[in-house]
Design an enzyme around this catalytic site. Structure first.
Site, PDB file in Angstrom:
ATOM      1  N   ASN A 112       0.810  -1.304   0.013  1.00 38.39           N
ATOM      2  CA  ASN A 112       0.088   0.041   0.000  1.00 38.39           C
ATOM      3  C   ASN A 112       0.946   1.210  -0.063  1.00 38.39           C
ATOM      4  O   ASN A 112       1.569   1.581   1.022  1.00 38.39           O
ATOM      5  CB  ASN A 112      -0.624  -0.083   1.195  1.00 38.39           C
ATOM      6  CG  ASN A 112      -1.633   1.273   1.344  1.00 38.39           C
ATOM      7  OD1 ASN A 112      -1.743   2.011   0.677  1.00 38.39           O
ATOM      8  ND2 ASN A 112      -2.346   1.337   2.447  1.00 38.39           N
ATOM      9  N   GLU A 120      -6.664   4.951   7.893  1.00 37.34           N
ATOM     10  CA  GLU A 120      -6.339   6.428   7.622  1.00 37.34           C
ATOM     11  C   GLU A 120      -7.526   7.134   6.793  1.00 37.34           C
ATOM     12  O   GLU A 120      -7.843   8.225   6.986  1.00 37.34           O
ATOM     13  CB  GLU A 120      -5.094   6.379   6.811  1.00 37.34           C
ATOM     14  CG  GLU A 120      -3.730   6.374   7.539  1.00 37.34           C
ATOM     15  CD  GLU A 120      -2.703   5.417   6.799  1.00 37.34           C
ATOM     16  OE1 GLU A 120      -2.681   5.695   5.635  1.00 37.34           O
ATOM     17  OE2 GLU A 120      -1.877   5.154   7.238  1.00 37.34           O
TER      18      GLU A 120
END
Ligand code: 13P
Length: 254
Positions: A9, A98
């Protein structure tokens, strides 16, 4: 059995130059791993077209870091699952902490993203996990059950036949504080046990990745755990040698 998956990621990182170098360097390790483990990178949307071209002819897969709930329309700034498929994405991360935190994404909204991704041919990678305060208050599974339940309510338990789960304790993300293999294994086992209350076969089949300071050093012991099926890797996925070592750790434990 479950084939391990190692997924990078990249978050908000990369330049044309670094993306070119990284993808080029990961093709051979992904090809080598392919019989035993899958390798994917999730890129910022602006780079996905580049990744598609660079990864041609290799076993390296790619995906997006998020996806919208709509397929098209007046939704400025979003990326639709249909567009992501058009650029060859296999996966879409949904519900990363996030995004849950900075963009105030609720469990129900994340479930809608999961549904939209799946409905349009993407494999959602559903991130779940607790904060440090929740960990200390022993609320880990309360938090994760609620995150999973929202998806089960909207999409059904069978939807996990075409999805991946990533357990990412928020306190371990980018902090260098990896969950110990024992802690991670115990949560992964609890996730599987929770899903098994709805469908034992689906629970056995779904891949559960670990994420949170998963790196070349921590991956080998994490991947030895029976319920850890690979990793969702942030920082260490930006460096080809580190990510390659993590891929090799997954292959060694496949
Ligand atoms: P780090 O590997 O940098 O801790 O990030 C983990 C993560 O959030 C992957 O999605």
């Amino acid at each position: 059995m479950r084939k391990p998956l190692v997924m990078g990621n990249w978050k908000l990182n990369g330049t044309k130059e670094s993306v070119t170098a990284l993808v080029t360097a990961l093709k051979a390790p992904a090809d080598k791993a392919a019989p035993k483990a899958e390798v994917a990178v999730c890129a910022p949307a602006v780079f996905i077209g580049m990744v598609e071209q660079l990864a041609q002819g290799s076993q390296l897969q790619w995906g997006s870091e998020d996806c919208d709930i709509h397929t098209q329309g007046a939704y400025t700034g979003e990326n639709s699952p249909v567009m992501l498929r058009e650029f060859g994405c296999t996966y879409a991360i949904v519900g990363h902490s996030e995004r849950r935190d900075y963009h105030k994404e609720s469990n129900e909204y994340v479930a809608q993203k999961y549904q939209a991704a799946q409905a349009n041919g993407l494999i959602p990678v559903l991130c779940v996990g607790e904060s440090e305060a929740q960990f200390e208050a022993k609320q880990t599974m309360d938090v994760i059950r609620a995150e999973l339940k929202a998806v089960i309510d909207l999409c059904g338990i069978k939807s996990f036949e075409k999805a991946v789960i990533a357990y990412e304790p928020i306190w371990a993300i980018g902090t260098g504080k990896t969950a110990t293999p024992e802690i991670a294994q115990s949560v992964h086992q609890d996730i599987r046990a929770y899903l098994a209350q709805f469908d034992a076969e689906v629970a056995q089949g779904v891949r559960i990745l670990y994420g949170g300071s998963c790196n070349a050093k921590t991956a080998p012991d994490l991947f030895k755990q029976p319920d850890i099926d690979g990793g969702l890797v942030g920082g260490a996925s930006l460096k080809a040698p580190d990510f390659t070592a993590i891929i090799e750790a997954a292959v060694a434990n496949a």
